[in-house]
Design an enzyme around this catalytic site. Structure first.
Site, PDB file in Angstrom:
ATOM      1  N   GLU A 231      57.877  65.418  31.159  1.00  0.00           N
ATOM      2  CA  GLU A 231      56.980  65.811  32.255  1.00  0.00           C
ATOM      3  C   GLU A 231      57.389  65.175  33.578  1.00  0.00           C
ATOM      4  O   GLU A 231      57.154  65.739  34.643  1.00  0.00           O
ATOM      5  CB  GLU A 231      55.538  65.415  31.906  1.00  0.00           C
ATOM      6  CG  GLU A 231      54.485  65.991  32.841  1.00  0.00           C
ATOM      7  CD  GLU A 231      54.175  65.110  34.063  1.00  0.00           C
ATOM      8  OE1 GLU A 231      53.504  65.598  34.993  1.00  0.00           O
ATOM      9  OE2 GLU A 231      54.608  63.934  34.081  1.00  0.00           O
TER      10      GLU A 231
ATOM     11  N   ASP B 251      56.233  61.032  27.852  1.00  0.00           N
ATOM     12  CA  ASP B 251      57.297  60.327  28.567  1.00  0.00           C
ATOM     13  C   ASP B 251      56.724  59.537  29.735  1.00  0.00           C
ATOM     14  O   ASP B 251      55.579  59.742  30.162  1.00  0.00           O
ATOM     15  CB  ASP B 251      58.370  61.305  29.055  1.00  0.00           C
ATOM     16  CG  ASP B 251      57.838  62.325  30.055  1.00  0.00           C
ATOM     17  OD1 ASP B 251      56.697  62.815  29.874  1.00  0.00           O
ATOM     18  OD2 ASP B 251      58.550  62.648  31.037  1.00  0.00           O
TER      19      ASP B 251
END
Length: 358
Positions: free
Chosen positions: A128, A70
């Site tokens: 994350e 991400d």
């Protein structure tokens, strides 16, 4: 579909051009599964949008290599493009540094290294860049702790393709002051909570952050106000004020010790812990860590920010950070990675993993 036969530089561009802001990782996760599906040397496990691919060759040692898929939100920085600055070629765009260049290197090596010198568990995980309770690596650790078994771990966070050991811990607290509301035209009958926050700001402004040596690496701490809120209306003396404080503490301190330090520093104030993440010691004393550092060259330095190496450290697996990209460009609007760092990272990992059976 991702082309894993492309160069790691071109693969970085493919991955970056697939927007995957936190919460929108599914398309990229699907593409990773599809790209790896044809490789018989890999066992594939999927947990939500976290993908695990591992070899099972019966090697004496196992290494875990992880990276998040991400990114933080876009700001007109996709699609990617190449640019040259002062003779250095860069790939520009969201995710190039944090940390899709590292993910691209990992994917390419996972596909191509069918006979590494150690067994390898590759992990690509979601969420994350947002709150800890959503972190895909944390979720995987809860759901499948067996997948974290290993003798050493590498996290592909940006380090300019140099080894950075451990990480600082991260603590956020809210410190509140309280007063009494009144009409601002008659302020003497009230008690201004914002004014009462001045000593808190003075403590922060005068604080001398430590530099702490931990197993040969010197970690720099930081204590800062990162937000302040208060006030009711333009004609009311406020009865509450909150200062949001962030403490980055060396891995020589536990989270409990960091909280105790702030409670002592701000004694007498209402203090609430809103987020806490343990740091990680350097992890460079493990035999595989020493071997890896020697193989990729250079001198290890500390990681000042918090990273998921702390999750491996908490599970008893020594871990380091190693990936392409300048961490100062992570999350920046002009995020860009030197393409030479991508190839350097690939070469370092490939040469070390391709060494004879240990």
């Amino acid at each position: 579909m991702l082309d894993l036969t492309a160069t790691s530089i071109d693969l970085t561009r493919q991955i970056c051009d697939m927007e995957s802001v936190s919460g929108n990782e599914s398309a990229l996760a699907d593409a990773i599964v599809a790209a790896l599906a044809g490789f018989d040397h890999l066992e594939i496990v999927r947990d939500g949008d976290t993908i695990v691919a591992r070899t099972n060759l019966g090697r004496a040692q196992r290494v875990v290599i992880a990276g998040h898929i991400d990114t933080v939100p876009l700001n007109d920085n996709l699609p990617t493009r190449y640019e040259t600055i002062d003779g250095t070629e860069y790939l520009w765009g969201r995710g190039t540094v944090d940390m899709k260049a590292g993910v691209a290197v990992q994917l390419k090596l996972a596909a191509e290294l069918a006979d590494p010198g150690v067994d390898v568990t590759w992990m690509w995980y979601d969420h994350e860049e947002v709150s800890d309770d959503l972190n895909g690596l944390g979720r995987l650790a809860r759901n499948r702790p067996d997948l974290f078994a290993g003798d050493f771990a590498i996290l592909g966070e940006p380090t300019r393709s140099q080894v950075e050991g451990g990480c600082n811990g991260n603590l956020r607290v809210e410190i509140r002051t309280f007063g009494l509301r009144s009409h601002s035209a008659r302020s003497w009958v009230g008690d201004n909570a914002i004014h009462k926050a001045a000593p808190i700001l003075n403590i922060l402004a005068g604080y001398e952050a430590r530099e702490v040596e931990v197993e040969g690496l010197v970690y720099r701490e930081g204590l800062n106000a990162v937000g302040i809120t208060g006030g009711v209306a333009g004609n009311i003396i406020p009865d509450e004020c909150m200062v949001h404080v962030n403490y980055r503490f060396a891995p020589s301190r536990s989270g409990d010790e960091a909280v105790a330090h702030l409670r002592e520093l701000f004694a007498g104030y209402d203090l609430t812990v809103v987020d806490r993440a343990e740091g990680a010691r350097p992890g460079l004393d493990a035999p595989l860590a020493r071997e890896f550092l020697a193989a990729v060259g250079g001198v290890a330095t500390p990681k000042y920010g918090w990273t998921d190496v702390a999750r491996f450290s908490a599970l008893g697996v020594p871990a380091v950070n190693y990936g392409p990209g300048d961490p100062l460009k992570a999350h920046a609007d002009d995020e860009r990675v030197a393409v030479a760092e991508i190839t350097a990272c690939e070469k370092g990992l490939r040469d070390w993993l391709s060494a004879s059976v240990r």
